[in-house]
Design a protein around this motif. Structure first.
Motif, mmCIF file in Angstrom:
data_model
loop_
_atom_site.group_PDB
_atom_site.id
_atom_site.type_symbol
_atom_site.label_atom_id
_atom_site.label_comp_id
_atom_site.label_asym_id
_atom_site.label_seq_id
_atom_site.Cartn_x
_atom_site.Cartn_y
_atom_site.Cartn_z
ATOM 1 N N SER A 12 44.772 34.592 35.148
ATOM 2 C CA SER A 12 44.204 33.426 35.815
ATOM 3 C C SER A 12 43.633 32.494 34.768
ATOM 4 C CB SER A 12 43.107 33.856 36.801
ATOM 5 O OG SER A 12 42.387 32.740 37.273
ATOM 6 N N ILE A 256 38.266 37.762 40.218
ATOM 7 C CA ILE A 256 37.741 36.869 39.186
ATOM 8 C C ILE A 256 36.290 37.184 38.817
ATOM 9 C CG2 ILE A 256 39.326 34.998 39.723
ATOM 10 C CD1 ILE A 256 36.987 33.609 41.177
ATOM 11 N N THR A 314 37.734 30.673 36.790
ATOM 12 C CA THR A 314 38.333 31.844 36.159
ATOM 13 C C THR A 314 37.425 33.057 36.262
ATOM 14 O OG1 THR A 314 37.425 31.045 34.059
ATOM 15 C CG2 THR A 314 39.752 30.582 34.516
ATOM 16 N N GLY A 315 36.164 32.856 36.720
ATOM 17 C CA GLY A 315 35.261 33.968 36.960
ATOM 18 C C GLY A 315 34.520 34.432 35.729
#
Length: 316
Positions: A12, A256, A314-315
């Motif tokens: 991601s 994420i 994107t966490g």
């Protein structure tokens, strides 16, 4: 250590998500194998995230439970209180033009209605006044329709109505509605069809309902990215309540947030799609360790209270 079999690997990078599969065979004599996968990540897919704008939220800041609405800059700063009444004001959402706020007002012991007010907290108007509670309201992208949750005919279901409260119409059994950016679909949570809370999408005319998640743990609170390419939601499949994003077309999903025994709930995308705000429960001690409470033998939960957090999409 991996057993033989197929493993999905997902990458991601903000607006980019891709999943590829690697086949793992019997281990080599040395016991070590290297597997290579190539991901063609477009340039600029992972820009630096800088929180901007204003976050709208509900809170009961004292021990006396009295929910009111507040705003705070996304980058942190002075908090502004918008409501101060005996009623509970919760579930706020900005109108698409940012000029009004949709929210719920009432008390769990009596009744809850959907209401709207100006962005500064003035001119509050109830849109529903039904004997059954109406809650979890959200705007359509053009601001002309509202989806909400009601039990007015016996089912816990999602209904739609005009922005003035006119012409309520039942759509589907479920809760946590979220309108897609193109106005054609509504995502929602329901446990009525598979016996477990899953994420679904359905056309606004009630056709073509599709399930996006299939897991024995609960999946809740879907939220569309501004471009309509992704759905963020929270899941219990990893032990706590973690944030995930899914491609509503392919069904590809990726976790994420990676912080077990924490709560990350009810995500909302930033207008540029680069970040997510959510309500969470996560307390870190002076040594950088996650603090948890043991509620019974072998069962733990995060310490602290629910707060508002902001993270890149994107966490962490």
């Amino acid at each position: 250590e991996l057993n033989s079999g197929s493993y999905d690997v997902t990458v991601s990078a903000a607006g980019y998500v891709e999943t590829k599969t690697v086949e793992v065979g019997s281990p080599s004599i040395s016991g070590v194998q290297t597997f290579e996968l190539s991901f063609d990540i477009p340039a600029g897919s992972n820009p630096e995230f800088k929180p901007t704008g204003t976050i709208l939220y509900a809170s009961t800041p004292t021990r006396v439970r009295d929910w009111d609405l507040f705003t705070v800059p996304a980058a942190g700063g002075e908090i502004t209180q918008l409501t101060d009444t005996r009623d509970f004001e919760q579930n706020p959402q900005w109108s698409p033009d940012g000029q009004r706020i949709l929210y719920t007002i009432g008390d769990l012991m009596s009744n809850i209605d959907v209401a709207v007010m100006n962005a500064d907290g003035s001119n509050s108007t109830r849109l529903t006044q039904h004997p059954e509670s109406d809650k979890e309201a959200c705007w359509s992208p053009d601001g002309t329709r509202i989806a909400f949750v009601s039990q007015r005919d016996g089912d816990i279901a999602i209904w739609t109505m005009g922005a003035d409260g006119a012409e309520p119409r039942k759509l589907v059994q479920g809760r946590h509605p979220a309108w897609s950016p193109d106005g054609r679909m509504i995502s929602f949570t329901s446990g009525q069809f598979e016996g477990n809370d899953e994420i679904y999408v359905i056309n606004t005319d009630g056709s073509d309902m599709r399930r996006l998640t299939q897991d024995k743990r609960f999946d809740w609170f879907p939220s569309w990215s501004p471009d309509g390419r992704w759905l963020a939601f929270n899941s219990e499949r990893f032990g706590g309540q973690e944030l995930m994003i899914a491609n509503p077309t392919s069904g590809d999903q990726i976790r994420i947030t990676v912080a077990e025994l924490t709560f990350e709930q009810d995500p909302t995308w930033s207008p540029d799609g680069a970040g997510l705000a959510y309500q969470g429960k996560m307390k870190i001690d002076d040594n950088g360790e996650l603090m948890v409470d043991e509620i019974s033998v072998g069962k733990k939960r995060p310490s602290g209270t629910f707060d508002i957090f902001v993270v890149p999409s994107t966490g962490f």
